[in-house]
Design an enzyme around this catalytic site. Structure first.
Site, PDB file in Angstrom:
ATOM      1  N   TYR A 105     -68.166  56.239  -3.793  1.00 32.44           N
ATOM      2  CA  TYR A 105     -69.566  56.681  -3.834  1.00 32.44           C
ATOM      3  C   TYR A 105     -69.624  58.189  -3.612  1.00 32.44           C
ATOM      4  O   TYR A 105     -68.915  58.732  -2.749  1.00 32.44           O
ATOM      5  CB  TYR A 105     -70.388  55.988  -2.737  1.00 32.44           C
ATOM      6  CG  TYR A 105     -71.787  56.539  -2.645  1.00 32.44           C
ATOM      7  CD1 TYR A 105     -72.819  55.984  -3.396  1.00 32.44           C
ATOM      8  CD2 TYR A 105     -72.073  57.649  -1.847  1.00 32.44           C
ATOM      9  CE1 TYR A 105     -74.097  56.509  -3.347  1.00 32.44           C
ATOM     10  CE2 TYR A 105     -73.350  58.180  -1.793  1.00 32.44           C
ATOM     11  CZ  TYR A 105     -74.364  57.614  -2.545  1.00 32.44           C
ATOM     12  OH  TYR A 105     -75.627  58.145  -2.492  1.00 32.44           O
TER      13      TYR A 105
ATOM     14  N   GLU B 294     -76.696  61.117  -7.693  1.00 30.27           N
ATOM     15  CA  GLU B 294     -75.963  60.003  -7.105  1.00 30.27           C
ATOM     16  C   GLU B 294     -74.999  59.442  -8.131  1.00 30.27           C
ATOM     17  O   GLU B 294     -75.406  59.060  -9.233  1.00 30.27           O
ATOM     18  CB  GLU B 294     -76.951  58.931  -6.646  1.00 30.27           C
ATOM     19  CG  GLU B 294     -76.325  57.946  -5.701  1.00 30.27           C
ATOM     20  CD  GLU B 294     -77.343  56.966  -5.140  1.00 30.27           C
ATOM     21  OE1 GLU B 294     -78.141  56.430  -5.924  1.00 30.27           O
ATOM     22  OE2 GLU B 294     -77.327  56.759  -3.924  1.00 30.27           O
TER      23      GLU B 294
END
Ligand code: ADP
Ligand code: MG
Length: 387
Positions: free
Chosen positions: A109, A197
């Site tokens: 991530y 993101e």
């Protein structure tokens, strides 16, 4: 402003961020052609909607051939995709991204967001990629690596290496990650993002580092500097009432409750929503009509609020600081005489000339209840909802 994954990837690619090769398709025909163009091997068909969690909802699927890509595209295009981010009503898919299938070794991530308290951008990275990062943050916050960026000097090499080592990368992977992080940072700053993101950020079996998903938000206040980005806005992805309110310069956010609120000032609007909640009902919206609160603004506010079928009553809560309450009251009375409101309305006007305003409202033909205080208004509105 939000954009689609395929648009985000096109932008990131220009800044040197590694992304899989892929193109957007509006029809199953186009999907098949793109899959052929990508070599006819395994591709991934990805629903393009402004929400995450598409994989779990059935909006991201592998296709082993161009014919299969066509078949899957025909299932996904037109489907109503429900994910944990769309709400139960889901979102209609009108296009898919056809992308080369990548050999994934690890899913990580990576995010960049503005930390308003620290006035700095912060990189957030975690080995727990692919899953909901909110869950990681809540249950195992130690698994999130944070690096704050000094705006005067930007992302430093040592910081990028620290993130790469923190993610457990080795050898060439570190070099590739450092290049990736620098490119992503450049893209973020130069296009005035408010959020980027990459979930998952992947390490390929060959040691490459790549963005497999990309979600970018832009700072609306900076869009005037980026005409080509502003053009990427997809109104179909936005709440129709919010788009409509934007045309009237009203700051409106639709919510799920039954009390429509018309308030001036964002802070008072937030407090009003809290008061409605405390009194036992729920707000149907956030609406900041701004400083003016003229008859025209109030009329437009009524129109937007009443377009929401859940609204059972309306609370007008205006503080007369610069604007005088009697003028607002006249505006409210005038607006009410031109549209059919059809639900109970409670008005609370406080500040300059509040007494005159209350008299105007009570003497007018409109059947509005006057709230004597914030509390009184909230109680009256809660009662109105029950009736
Ligand atoms: P979402 O976050 O909306 O579910 P993602 O783009 O993250 O959508 O895709 C979900 C999952 O699908 C990823 O975590 C990854 O495992 C897989 N995936 C997505 N794109 C590809 C691709 N190009 N090649 C291989 N797998 C992919
Ligand atoms: Mg994702």
């Amino acid at each position: 402003m939000n954009i689609h994954e395929f648009q985000a990837k096109e932008i990131l690619k220009k800044f040197g961020v590694e992304v899989p090769e892929g193109y957007v398709a509006n029809t199953p025909d186009e999907a098949e052609k793109i899959a052929e163009k990508l070599g006819g091997g395994t591709v991934v068909v990805k629903a393009q909607i402004h929400a995450g969690g598409r994989g779990k909802g059935g909006g991201v699927k592998l296709a082993k051939s161009a014919t299969e890509a066509r078949e899957i595209a025909s299932q996904i295009i037109g489907m109503n995709l429900v994910t944990h981010q769309t709400g139960p009503e889901g979102k209609k898919v009108t296009k898919v991204l056809i992308e080369e299938g990548v050999d994934i070794a690890r899913e990580l991530y990576l995010g960049i967001v503005l930390d308003r308290a620290k006035s700095r951008l912060v990189f957030m990275a975690s080995t727990e990629g692919g899953v909901e990062i909110e869950k990681v943050a809540a249950s195992t916050p130690e698994k999130i690596i944070k690096e704050y960026i000094d705006p005067a000097i930007g992302l430093q090499g040592f910081q990028a290496r620290k993130i790469a080592f923190g993610l457990g990368l080795e050898g060439d992977q570190v070099k590739n990650a450092v290049k990736f992080l620098a490119a992503l940072y450049r893209a973020f700053v130069q296009t005035d993002c408010s959020l980027a993101e990459i979930n998952p950020l992947i390490v390929t079996k060959q040691g490459g580092v790549m963005a497999l998903d990309a979600k970018i938000n832009f700072d609306d206040n900076a869009l005037y500097r980026h005409k080509e980005i502003a053009e990427l806005r997809d109104l179909h992805e936005e709440e129709p009432l919010e788009v409509e309110a934007g045309k009237y310069n009203l700051n409106y956010i639709k919510l799920d409750g039954e009390v429509g609120c018309m308030v001036n000032g964002a802070g008072l609007a937030m407090a009003t929503m809290d008061m409605i909640h405390i009194s036992g009902s729920e707000p149907a919206n956030f609406l900041d009509v701004g400083g003016g609160a003229s008859a025209e603004t109030v009329k437009n506010g009524f129109k937007i609020i009443l377009s929401d079928k859940n609204v059972k009553a309306i609370l007008i809560n205006i503080f007369g600081g610069i604007v005088r309450c009697d003028r607002v009251a006249k505006g409210v009375i005038e607006a009410a005489s031109t549209i059919d409101i059809g639900v109970p309305v409670v008005v609370r006007l406080e500040g300059t000339n509040a007494k005159e305003a209350a008299i105007l409202l009570e003497e007018s033909d409109v059947a509005f209840e006057v709230g004597r205080s914030f509390q009184d208004a909230a109680e009256k509105i809660a009662k109105a909802v029950l009736n």
